[in-house]
Design an enzyme around this catalytic site. Sequence first.
Site, PDB file in Angstrom:
ATOM      1  N   TYR A  31       0.862  -0.606   0.184  1.00  0.00           N
ATOM      2  CA  TYR A  31       0.146   0.023   0.178  1.00  0.00           C
ATOM      3  C   TYR A  31       0.519   1.328   0.130  1.00  0.00           C
ATOM      4  O   TYR A  31       0.734   2.248  -0.919  1.00  0.00           O
ATOM      5  CB  TYR A  31      -0.638  -0.058   1.587  1.00  0.00           C
ATOM      6  CG  TYR A  31      -2.167   1.106   1.350  1.00  0.00           C
ATOM      7  CD1 TYR A  31      -3.076   1.081   0.834  1.00  0.00           C
ATOM      8  CD2 TYR A  31      -1.835   2.605   2.294  1.00  0.00           C
ATOM      9  CE1 TYR A  31      -4.244   1.707   0.937  1.00  0.00           C
ATOM     10  CE2 TYR A  31      -2.839   3.300   2.393  1.00  0.00           C
ATOM     11  CZ  TYR A  31      -4.296   2.853   1.571  1.00  0.00           C
ATOM     12  OH  TYR A  31      -4.775   3.637   1.166  1.00  0.00           O
ATOM     13  N   LYS A  70       0.790   4.074  -2.933  1.00  0.00           N
ATOM     14  CA  LYS A  70       0.790   5.421  -2.924  1.00  0.00           C
ATOM     15  C   LYS A  70       2.096   5.924  -3.334  1.00  0.00           C
ATOM     16  O   LYS A  70       1.369   7.669  -3.038  1.00  0.00           O
ATOM     17  CB  LYS A  70      -0.026   6.069  -1.326  1.00  0.00           C
ATOM     18  CG  LYS A  70      -1.071   4.962  -1.098  1.00  0.00           C
ATOM     19  CD  LYS A  70      -2.157   5.851  -2.107  1.00  0.00           C
ATOM     20  CE  LYS A  70      -3.600   4.909  -1.644  1.00  0.00           C
ATOM     21  NZ  LYS A  70      -4.366   5.327  -2.904  1.00  0.00           N
TER      22      LYS A  70
END
Length: 251
Positions: free
Chosen positions: A152, A156
């Site tokens: 993640y 991001k």
Amino acid sequence: MTAQRIAIVTGAARGIGAGVAERLAKDNVAVAVIDLDEAACKPVVERIEAAGGRAIAIGADVADETAVENAVERVVEELGAPTVLVNNAGIIRDNLLFKMTVSDWDAVMGVHLRGAFLLSRACQKHMVDAGFGRIINLSSTSALGNRGQANYSAAKAGVQGFTKTLALELGRFGITANAIAPGFIETEMTHATAERMGLDFEEFKAYGVKDIPVGRVGLPADIAAAVAFFASEEAGFVSGQVLYVAGGPKA
């Protein structure tokens, strides 16, 4: 009177995406509410229509090239050419690196990065034709690193680099690209995280608040307000930026 803008918001069946879709509709933008399950998008569309706005629900996997192309074609046919895109769709598959599977890595990259790429590529031609475009990508404070989120966090952080490159490539066509990096936002996803950790949500929230200077967690409306600014005509000289909406400074 300025012609009504058309927006696509992904991951908009709930949480931040739903809040963004409803805020844009309040600002007189017609909204395509996109999520994996079309039926799950309908309550958001109904709320928008009940408030006097225009919206449609579309089910699509943002990581699927054909599904994305078909979804954008539907938007053009049913609402008009999209000139505002909010890449919000996201999933989490948290685990420590030594436990993380390749499928966990690929799934997160597919939704966050591949999805943002496919939607941006499909929409930019309509923005170029219009001489106006707003691409708003959802990053996260996790882009700065977060234990148990190698996939993640990498995705991001990648969203931020992708955003800056879009700003460089598309600026001369009247298109801006910006990213918003939320901190702790109270959504169904954060409730699920607390449950997975075996914590009562209020306990989980209190733990997060102690490190937030403004003394509260965020709400979808906080992110929607930032999106509304980036999507506006007035934000035409702001591009390639990452705005941390986290209740305090982030490095």
